[in-house]
Motif scaffolding. Structure first.
Motif, PDB file in Angstrom:
ATOM      1  N   ARG A  86      63.878  52.108  29.027  1.00  0.00           N
ATOM      2  CA  ARG A  86      62.747  51.305  29.487  1.00  0.00           C
ATOM      3  C   ARG A  86      63.195  50.196  30.436  1.00  0.00           C
ATOM      4  O   ARG A  86      62.368  49.565  31.078  1.00  0.00           O
ATOM      5  CB  ARG A  86      62.020  50.687  28.285  1.00  0.00           C
ATOM      6  N   LYS A 240      59.275  57.787  23.370  1.00  0.00           N
ATOM      7  CA  LYS A 240      57.862  57.659  23.003  1.00  0.00           C
ATOM      8  C   LYS A 240      57.741  57.618  21.484  1.00  0.00           C
ATOM      9  O   LYS A 240      58.507  58.247  20.767  1.00  0.00           O
ATOM     10  CB  LYS A 240      57.060  58.826  23.573  1.00  0.00           C
ATOM     11  N   THR A 241      56.779  56.860  21.016  1.00  0.00           N
ATOM     12  CA  THR A 241      56.578  56.678  19.583  1.00  0.00           C
ATOM     13  C   THR A 241      55.154  57.069  19.214  1.00  0.00           C
ATOM     14  O   THR A 241      54.403  57.602  20.038  1.00  0.00           O
ATOM     15  CB  THR A 241      56.839  55.220  19.184  1.00  0.00           C
ATOM     16  N   GLU A 242      54.801  56.785  17.957  1.00  0.00           N
ATOM     17  CA  GLU A 242      53.440  57.092  17.517  1.00  0.00           C
ATOM     18  C   GLU A 242      52.399  56.315  18.311  1.00  0.00           C
ATOM     19  O   GLU A 242      51.239  56.719  18.392  1.00  0.00           O
ATOM     20  CB  GLU A 242      53.293  56.802  16.017  1.00  0.00           C
ATOM     21  N   ARG A 243      52.797  55.199  18.919  1.00  0.00           N
ATOM     22  CA  ARG A 243      51.861  54.461  19.771  1.00  0.00           C
ATOM     23  C   ARG A 243      51.469  55.277  20.994  1.00  0.00           C
ATOM     24  O   ARG A 243      50.414  55.066  21.581  1.00  0.00           O
ATOM     25  CB  ARG A 243      52.482  53.136  20.216  1.00  0.00           C
ATOM     26  N   ASP A 244      52.363  56.186  21.375  1.00  0.00           N
ATOM     27  CA  ASP A 244      52.076  57.075  22.502  1.00  0.00           C
ATOM     28  C   ASP A 244      51.491  58.402  22.034  1.00  0.00           C
ATOM     29  O   ASP A 244      51.327  59.328  22.827  1.00  0.00           O
ATOM     30  CB  ASP A 244      53.360  57.338  23.299  1.00  0.00           C
TER      31      ASP A 244
END
Length: 366
Positions: A86, A240-244
């Motif tokens: 990032r 990427k995480t659960e937010r994505d």
């Protein structure tokens, strides 16, 4: 009297002629100097103008160079690998100054990124040590610096495990876990200092910790991409995480979970803790039993059976005590309690836990 007066008059007037001559001589000399200076400046200016109007020779043109940029000086492999982070500019600049092999493999780039984090971690440890040494008489800042030193040591251990053990053996998920823990410990250090930020040194250290966390984050991001895509760096991208809307297997999302709860079977106690103490061949406190666990032993669990009772104590499981298991007699039967709370002098949330651990710890039936 007349003759004497005349002589005095002559004597008084006589020096005036040389003085006037001296004035004339000095004025002439000054005029000559100014004229010489004017001619010198005029000639110099003409020469300068003549030189400035001459175009540079081919040899001089070859000597003119533009300042290097990352795009032209950084190996393409690093530029591609840093797309997994990032903070791509930070990633490229840090690896451009690091000791990265020529034509590095993706794994070598990751190792170099971890090395950057490790090097800066040592600097952070030195800065926190300086805070501790300068905090005599300040209880809160002393406690914050001690907590910070402890968690940075834990971070150092995790980085070493990730780079020196997990990655060389191909244990990529282990490397992810270790590096993730290392990053979290660095954040914990910054968070501890936040409540004792009353000196310029503390403020500088917190700012440096932000930089350190960016390096660790970059290394972790590349490990995540390597875990997913291997050497295909063209497929690497920011994590990427659960937010994505992305859920990994075992994270509790729609893909299900491989985690299984419950008390592990076939646990044989190594030592026992009971309220009666050593009269029954058992330890009186949980901490005494923890201290008997071997250091840095990964091959098996070390099971501590804690009999029914209320144990009013603060328990700390050091980092070197691995795979310690607390096996109680059941919920509401085996109780470990303590009386520390954040807000007490020298006590923060970090060290207010009743049972705190630096290494892996299982709680079964407590």
């Amino acid at each position: 009297m007349t003759t004497l007066t005349t002589k005095l008059t002559l004597t008084t007037n006589y020096p005036r002629k040389p003085r006037n001559f001296l004035h004339i001589f000095m004025a002439s000399l000054l005029s000559f100097s100014l004229l010489s200076l004017f001619l010198f400046l005029s000639l110099s200016s003409s020469a300068t103008l003549k030189i400035n109007h001459q175009p540079p020779t081919k040899q001089e043109q070859k000597q003119i160079s533009k300042p290097p940029s990352f795009a032209t000086t950084t190996p393409p492999g690093i530029l591609q690998a840093c797309k997994a982070t990032r903070l791509q500019d930070t990633c490229v600049s840090s690896l451009s100054n690091a000791n990265v092999p020529q034509n590095p493999t993706p794994l070598q780039i990751i190792q170099s990124a971890i090395s950057v984090s490790d090097t800066n971690l040592k600097t952070a440890q030195s800065m926190v040590k300086s805070i501790l040494e300068s905090s005599a008489g300040n209880i809160d800042r002393t406690a914050a610096a001690k907590n910070c030193m402890e968690v940075l040591n834990n971070s150092q251990y995790r980085i070493t495990r990730s780079a020196g053990d997990a990655l060389p053996r191909g244990k990529i998920k282990d490397a992810r876990a270790w590096m993730s823990a290392a990053l979290l410990y660095q954040y914990d250090c910054s968070n501890a200092l936040k409540y004792a930020n009353d000196t310029s040194l503390t403020n500088q250290t917190m700012s440096f910790l932000d930089t350190l966390m960016s390096f660790s984050s970059n290394a972790l991001s590349m490990i995540v991409s390597y875990d997913a895509y291997g050497n295909d760096t063209k497929s690497w991208g920011p994590p990427k995480t659960e937010r994505d809307g992305v859920w990994e297997l075992g994270s509790g999302g729609d893909l299900g979970s491989e985690l299984r709860g419950g008390i592990p079977s076939n646990l044989t106690p190594d030592v026992t803790v009971c309220k009666n103490g050593s009269d029954n061949g058992c330890y009186k406190t949980v901490q005494e039993a923890v201290n008997t666990a071997p250091d840095n032993e990964w091959g098996r669990r070390y099971v501590i059976s804690i009999r029914e009772g209320v144990y009013d104590e603060i328990v700390r499981v050091p980092l070197e005590k691995k795979n310690v298991v607390f096996l109680g007699d059941g919920m509401g039967k085996t109780v470990i309690t303590g009386s520390l709370s954040a807000g007490q002098p020298g006590i923060s949330t970090y060290n207010s836990a009743t049972v705190g651990r630096g290494g892996p710890l299982d709680l079964a039936g407590c």
